[in-house]
Design a protein around this motif. Sequence first.
Motif, PDB file in Angstrom:
ATOM      1  N   ASP A 171      19.918  -4.811  81.695  1.00 41.42           N
ATOM      2  CA  ASP A 171      19.895  -3.940  82.768  1.00 41.42           C
ATOM      3  C   ASP A 171      21.827  -4.613  83.444  1.00 41.42           C
ATOM      4  O   ASP A 171      22.362  -3.782  83.434  1.00 41.42           O
ATOM      5  CB  ASP A 171      18.981  -2.946  84.045  1.00 41.42           C
ATOM      6  CG  ASP A 171      17.901  -2.991  82.928  1.00 41.42           C
ATOM      7  OD1 ASP A 171      18.398  -2.127  81.486  1.00 41.42           O
ATOM      8  OD2 ASP A 171      17.065  -2.901  83.490  1.00 41.42           O
ATOM      9  N   TRP A 172      21.102  -5.550  83.932  1.00 42.51           N
ATOM     10  CA  TRP A 172      22.316  -6.020  84.654  1.00 42.51           C
ATOM     11  C   TRP A 172      23.451  -6.204  83.545  1.00 42.51           C
ATOM     12  O   TRP A 172      24.989  -6.555  84.141  1.00 42.51           O
ATOM     13  CB  TRP A 172      21.713  -7.156  86.283  1.00 42.51           C
ATOM     14  CG  TRP A 172      21.416  -6.587  86.979  1.00 42.51           C
ATOM     15  CD1 TRP A 172      19.856  -6.787  87.350  1.00 42.51           C
ATOM     16  CD2 TRP A 172      21.664  -6.186  87.639  1.00 42.51           C
ATOM     17  NE1 TRP A 172      19.608  -6.000  88.224  1.00 42.51           N
ATOM     18  CE2 TRP A 172      20.462  -6.291  88.892  1.00 42.51           C
ATOM     19  CE3 TRP A 172      23.103  -6.083  88.712  1.00 42.51           C
ATOM     20  CZ2 TRP A 172      20.936  -5.370  90.229  1.00 42.51           C
ATOM     21  CZ3 TRP A 172      23.799  -4.937  89.721  1.00 42.51           C
ATOM     22  CH2 TRP A 172      22.525  -4.835  90.352  1.00 42.51           C
ATOM     23  N   ALA A 219      25.628   3.811  82.709  1.00 44.10           N
ATOM     24  CA  ALA A 219      24.086   4.038  83.722  1.00 44.10           C
ATOM     25  C   ALA A 219      22.804   3.340  83.251  1.00 44.10           C
ATOM     26  O   ALA A 219      22.874   3.418  81.976  1.00 44.10           O
ATOM     27  CB  ALA A 219      24.381   4.980  84.029  1.00 44.10           C
ATOM     28  N   VAL A 220      22.412   2.663  83.904  1.00 45.71           N
ATOM     29  CA  VAL A 220      20.870   2.852  83.976  1.00 45.71           C
ATOM     30  C   VAL A 220      20.652   2.743  85.669  1.00 45.71           C
ATOM     31  O   VAL A 220      20.885   2.639  86.574  1.00 45.71           O
ATOM     32  CB  VAL A 220      21.035   0.594  83.932  1.00 45.71           C
ATOM     33  CG1 VAL A 220      19.312   0.551  84.435  1.00 45.71           C
ATOM     34  CG2 VAL A 220      20.712  -0.028  81.842  1.00 45.71           C
ATOM     35  N   LEU A 221      19.323   4.043  85.731  1.00 41.71           N
ATOM     36  CA  LEU A 221      18.436   4.014  86.697  1.00 41.71           C
ATOM     37  C   LEU A 221      17.255   3.548  87.107  1.00 41.71           C
ATOM     38  O   LEU A 221      16.380   2.907  85.755  1.00 41.71           O
ATOM     39  CB  LEU A 221      19.052   5.985  86.280  1.00 41.71           C
ATOM     40  CG  LEU A 221      19.765   6.373  86.073  1.00 41.71           C
ATOM     41  CD1 LEU A 221      19.804   8.131  85.789  1.00 41.71           C
ATOM     42  CD2 LEU A 221      20.707   6.452  87.124  1.00 41.71           C
ATOM     43  N   GLY A 222      17.029   4.104  87.993  1.00 46.57           N
ATOM     44  CA  GLY A 222      15.246   3.932  88.413  1.00 46.57           C
ATOM     45  C   GLY A 222      15.369   2.734  89.471  1.00 46.57           C
ATOM     46  O   GLY A 222      16.570   2.444  89.620  1.00 46.57           O
ATOM     47  N   ALA A 223      13.714   2.058  90.241  1.00 51.72           N
ATOM     48  CA  ALA A 223      14.189   1.536  91.105  1.00 51.72           C
ATOM     49  C   ALA A 223      14.831   0.624  90.954  1.00 51.72           C
ATOM     50  O   ALA A 223      14.361  -0.501  89.915  1.00 51.72           O
ATOM     51  CB  ALA A 223      12.878   1.332  91.401  1.00 51.72           C
ATOM     52  N   VAL A 266      21.757  -0.972  90.321  1.00 53.81           N
ATOM     53  CA  VAL A 266      22.433  -1.054  88.923  1.00 53.81           C
ATOM     54  C   VAL A 266      24.161  -0.537  89.520  1.00 53.81           C
ATOM     55  O   VAL A 266      24.643  -0.828  88.851  1.00 53.81           O
ATOM     56  CB  VAL A 266      22.146  -1.177  87.618  1.00 53.81           C
ATOM     57  CG1 VAL A 266      23.024  -2.070  86.816  1.00 53.81           C
ATOM     58  CG2 VAL A 266      20.510  -2.061  87.703  1.00 53.81           C
ATOM     59  N   TYR A 267      23.768   0.862  88.712  1.00 61.37           N
ATOM     60  CA  TYR A 267      25.214   1.397  88.706  1.00 61.37           C
ATOM     61  C   TYR A 267      25.612   0.961  90.049  1.00 61.37           C
ATOM     62  O   TYR A 267      27.227   1.248  90.151  1.00 61.37           O
ATOM     63  CB  TYR A 267      24.687   2.876  88.044  1.00 61.37           C
ATOM     64  CG  TYR A 267      26.186   3.630  88.148  1.00 61.37           C
ATOM     65  CD1 TYR A 267      26.776   3.501  86.549  1.00 61.37           C
ATOM     66  CD2 TYR A 267      26.880   4.342  89.132  1.00 61.37           C
ATOM     67  CE1 TYR A 267      27.615   4.554  86.879  1.00 61.37           C
ATOM     68  CE2 TYR A 267      27.215   5.405  88.459  1.00 61.37           C
ATOM     69  CZ  TYR A 267      27.717   5.209  87.485  1.00 61.37           C
ATOM     70  OH  TYR A 267      29.315   6.343  87.410  1.00 61.37           O
TER      71      TYR A 267
END
Length: 277
Positions: free
Chosen positions: A104-105, A92-96, A153-154
């Motif tokens: 990240d993608w 997982a990558v979190l954030g706006a 992204v997640y």
Amino acid sequence: MSAPKVAVVTGAGSGIGRALALACASEGMVVVAADIDAEALVATQALVEATGAACLAQRCDVSNAADVERLAEASWSQCGGVDWLFNNAGVAVLGAAWDATDDDWQWVLGVNLMGVVHGVRSFVPRMRARGMAAHIVNTSSAAGLATIGGSSVYCASKHAVVAFSECLAKDLAQVGAPIGVSVLCPSLVATRIDQSQRNRPAALPAAGPTAAAYGERVRAGMAASDISAEDVARAAVDAIHARRFYIIPHAHTGASVRDRSQKIMGDFHHIHQESLQ
């Protein structure tokens, strides 16, 4: 006496993957455990073997098609075939949404989506050629059925897993293959998904500036969950036996799905009511 059935579990080094491996062991199956974290994988293998079940452990980066192909080759050459396949590895990558980088993608889609794709591409042709009843469980998430801020992204990766799994089930049915499909959609569970960065490729830069705050929210949600990884694994095994497609362990996921569906249908009716005026 017939040979024991064989289960392959990716992401078996911790969390839901480890629980799935142990649940399959409790079913009397031979377990093929795969993970990118070799040290964690050794620990899972020891736990599985402590139950009396046989376990083949193989390091595997599911985002790498060649790694997954080697996993399939080993499963057939050393175990004679696969009855249950759990495409479970995830990060997982979190954030706006606007903070998410190309890296990240590529990382999240590479593991969460392409890991499932690679698993299907390497294992399904072999399963079909074997001609025996089998089952595939692809791990998505409640985030594959609804959405939440800070998880663009997640959520995108997990929605893709749900759609891919739905298509896979239809494709297999159309050719008459005796292979069932389920998609596993748990909500927050106490796992190490919040520590995904431990397996982030060293060449990639760190996550974006808003990730930490969202990470704290996820950790709080996991701590408050009354559903364990073991509960999720048992739900998955029960679904295989019942030939159920959607596996949704958390009751509150239903409300999120209903709210999203009602919003879709509300806007749909609004648009088409206007077109009639």
